[in-house]
Design a protein around this motif. Structure first.
Motif, PDB file in Angstrom:
ATOM      1  N   SER A 148       4.524   5.399   8.080  1.00 56.69           N
ATOM      2  CA  SER A 148       4.901   5.850   6.645  1.00 56.69           C
ATOM      3  C   SER A 148       6.355   6.097   6.957  1.00 56.69           C
ATOM      4  O   SER A 148       6.696   7.136   6.276  1.00 56.69           O
ATOM      5  N   ARG A 189      -2.632   7.015   5.168  1.00 56.03           N
ATOM      6  CA  ARG A 189      -2.486   6.888   3.590  1.00 56.03           C
ATOM      7  C   ARG A 189      -1.299   8.697   4.076  1.00 56.03           C
ATOM      8  O   ARG A 189      -1.696   9.673   4.235  1.00 56.03           O
ATOM      9  N   PRO A 190      -0.156   8.179   3.157  1.00 57.34           N
ATOM     10  CA  PRO A 190       0.639   9.549   2.995  1.00 57.34           C
ATOM     11  C   PRO A 190       0.954  10.414   2.440  1.00 57.34           C
ATOM     12  O   PRO A 190      -0.241   9.761   0.422  1.00 57.34           O
ATOM     13  N   SER A 191       1.104  11.279   2.330  1.00 63.58           N
ATOM     14  CA  SER A 191       1.016  12.534   0.777  1.00 63.58           C
ATOM     15  C   SER A 191       1.208  11.439  -0.597  1.00 63.58           C
ATOM     16  O   SER A 191       1.032  12.169  -1.789  1.00 63.58           O
ATOM     17  N   TYR A 192       2.687  11.435  -0.339  1.00 68.37           N
ATOM     18  CA  TYR A 192       2.970  10.841  -1.879  1.00 68.37           C
ATOM     19  C   TYR A 192       2.309   9.717  -1.713  1.00 68.37           C
ATOM     20  O   TYR A 192       2.871   8.676  -3.471  1.00 68.37           O
ATOM     21  N   GLN A 193       1.278   8.917  -1.149  1.00 67.94           N
ATOM     22  CA  GLN A 193       0.781   7.759  -1.900  1.00 67.94           C
ATOM     23  C   GLN A 193      -0.639   8.408  -2.670  1.00 67.94           C
ATOM     24  O   GLN A 193      -1.997   7.897  -2.381  1.00 67.94           O
ATOM     25  N   LYS A 194      -0.613   9.125  -4.404  1.00 67.41           N
ATOM     26  CA  LYS A 194      -1.662   9.448  -4.719  1.00 67.41           C
ATOM     27  C   LYS A 194      -0.707   9.481  -5.939  1.00 67.41           C
ATOM     28  O   LYS A 194       0.746   8.963  -6.713  1.00 67.41           O
ATOM     29  N   THR A 200      -8.318   6.040  -3.962  1.00 67.52           N
ATOM     30  CA  THR A 200      -8.655   7.471  -3.344  1.00 67.52           C
ATOM     31  C   THR A 200      -9.110   7.420  -2.145  1.00 67.52           C
ATOM     32  O   THR A 200      -9.540   8.113  -0.901  1.00 67.52           O
ATOM     33  N   ARG A 205      -2.394   3.910   5.330  1.00 68.74           N
ATOM     34  CA  ARG A 205      -0.998   3.557   4.634  1.00 68.74           C
ATOM     35  C   ARG A 205      -0.806   1.955   3.649  1.00 68.74           C
ATOM     36  O   ARG A 205      -1.683   1.007   3.899  1.00 68.74           O
ATOM     37  N   ARG A 273       8.958  10.484   0.169  1.00 68.64           N
ATOM     38  CA  ARG A 273       8.278  11.559   0.752  1.00 68.64           C
ATOM     39  C   ARG A 273       8.712  12.495  -0.883  1.00 68.64           C
ATOM     40  O   ARG A 273       8.499  13.361  -0.871  1.00 68.64           O
ATOM     41  N   VAL A 276       7.321  12.895  -4.509  1.00 69.98           N
ATOM     42  CA  VAL A 276       5.551  12.937  -4.801  1.00 69.98           C
ATOM     43  C   VAL A 276       5.367  14.087  -6.081  1.00 69.98           C
ATOM     44  O   VAL A 276       6.296  14.649  -6.432  1.00 69.98           O
TER      45      VAL A 276
END
Length: 277
Positions: A148, A189-194, A200, A205, A273, A276
């Motif tokens: 990521s 899975r990075p935080s921005y992938q939402k 979920t 990643r 990043r 988000v």
């Protein structure tokens, strides 16, 4: 970042064919080659990757300062990444290659990408053209798709009308995508992938982060061995996005944006990043 042969002489053909703006020092004066391990890939190409990366980047940003970190014909990814970190000259880096190795190799590459992120460098790579079904799994962990710290660029298929205006754009069936369940510590899975439509229940990643036209049927015109050909694939999408991002960076800086970091560099950095919401 190059690991294939290429011909710098093809650059002048590209500029002439498409009437690109010319740097003050002449066509090609804005291109610097940095050989790695004594390798200079300014030779006949094996795959066309070098010519594609160079020309599609310049097609979008013909006046940029382009550095070719060149390990042509070799496979010393760690050596190339190390030099890029040491030099700290490139704001944006693109590569169109996939890598497999052992866990120590992946971790070494990841740590170098962490250093680049700290320097504010935006590093991107092509997602690959294996399709979502295989996703390079038969070749081992698909690096750098699983990392990521890297912005992964996939492919689309674009449909236009008779006037050349885009009427639809969907995911290209050849574009690598999905996830790979490796045990590498950074493959999370990075935080921005939402957001809407993003799974979920997948802890790995996800790729790609974004996509551009990569369908060979709509493709990119690039000179290889002095011949103009239409190319496709995510190997075209990633450098095209890199050139576009360079244009955006220049425009934003001209407008007073992108404040300098501690090293005096005005860079986008990890743009994924920053997305988000």
């Amino acid at each position: 970042t190059n690991f294939d042969g290429y011909r710098l002489s093809n650059i002048s053909l590209e500029y002439s064919q498409f009437g690109l703006p010319t740097p003050s020092g002449g066509v090609g004066s804005n291109v610097t080659v940095v050989p790695i391990d004594g390798q200079d890939g300014n030779t006949a190409p094996a795959m066309g990757e070098g010519d594609i990366d160079i020309q599609t980047t310049l097609a979008m940003a013909p006046l940029c300062n382009l550095i070719v970190y060149d390990n042509g014909g070799q496979s010393d990814l760690i050596g190339v990444l190390t030099r890029e970190v040491q030099d700290n000259k490139a704001d944006i880096v693109t590569e169109s290659y996939g890598w497999s190795g052992d866990s120590a190799f992946y971790l070494a590459a990841h740590n170098l990408h962490v250093s680049m992120s700290a320097q504010g460098i935006t590093y991107m790579c092509a997602s690959g053209d294996q399709g979502t079904g295989t996703f390079l799994g038969s070749q081992g962990t698909p690096y750098g798709d699983v990392d990521s710290e890297i912005l992964v660029v996939g492919g689309t298929t674009v449909t236009t009308n008779s006037n050349g205006n885009r009427v639809s754009e969907v995911g290209w069936t050849g574009s690598g995508g999905g996830w790979f369940p490796s045990t590498d510590s950074f493959n999370v899975r990075p935080s921005y992938q939402k957001g809407s439509g993003v799974p979920t229940n997948i802890p790995y990643r996800l790729v790609p982060d974004l996509a551009l036209d990569a369908d060979p049927n709509t493709g990119y015109e690039v000179y290889v061995a002095g011949q103009l050909r239409v190319w496709g694939g995510t190997s075209c999408a990633s450098p095209t996005f890199a050139g576009s991002l360079a244009d955006s960076e220049e425009q934003i800086i001209a407008g007073g944006g992108l404040p300098a970091n501690s090293a005096g560099k005005r860079r986008f950095g990890r743009i994924d990043r920053k997305s988000v919401v």
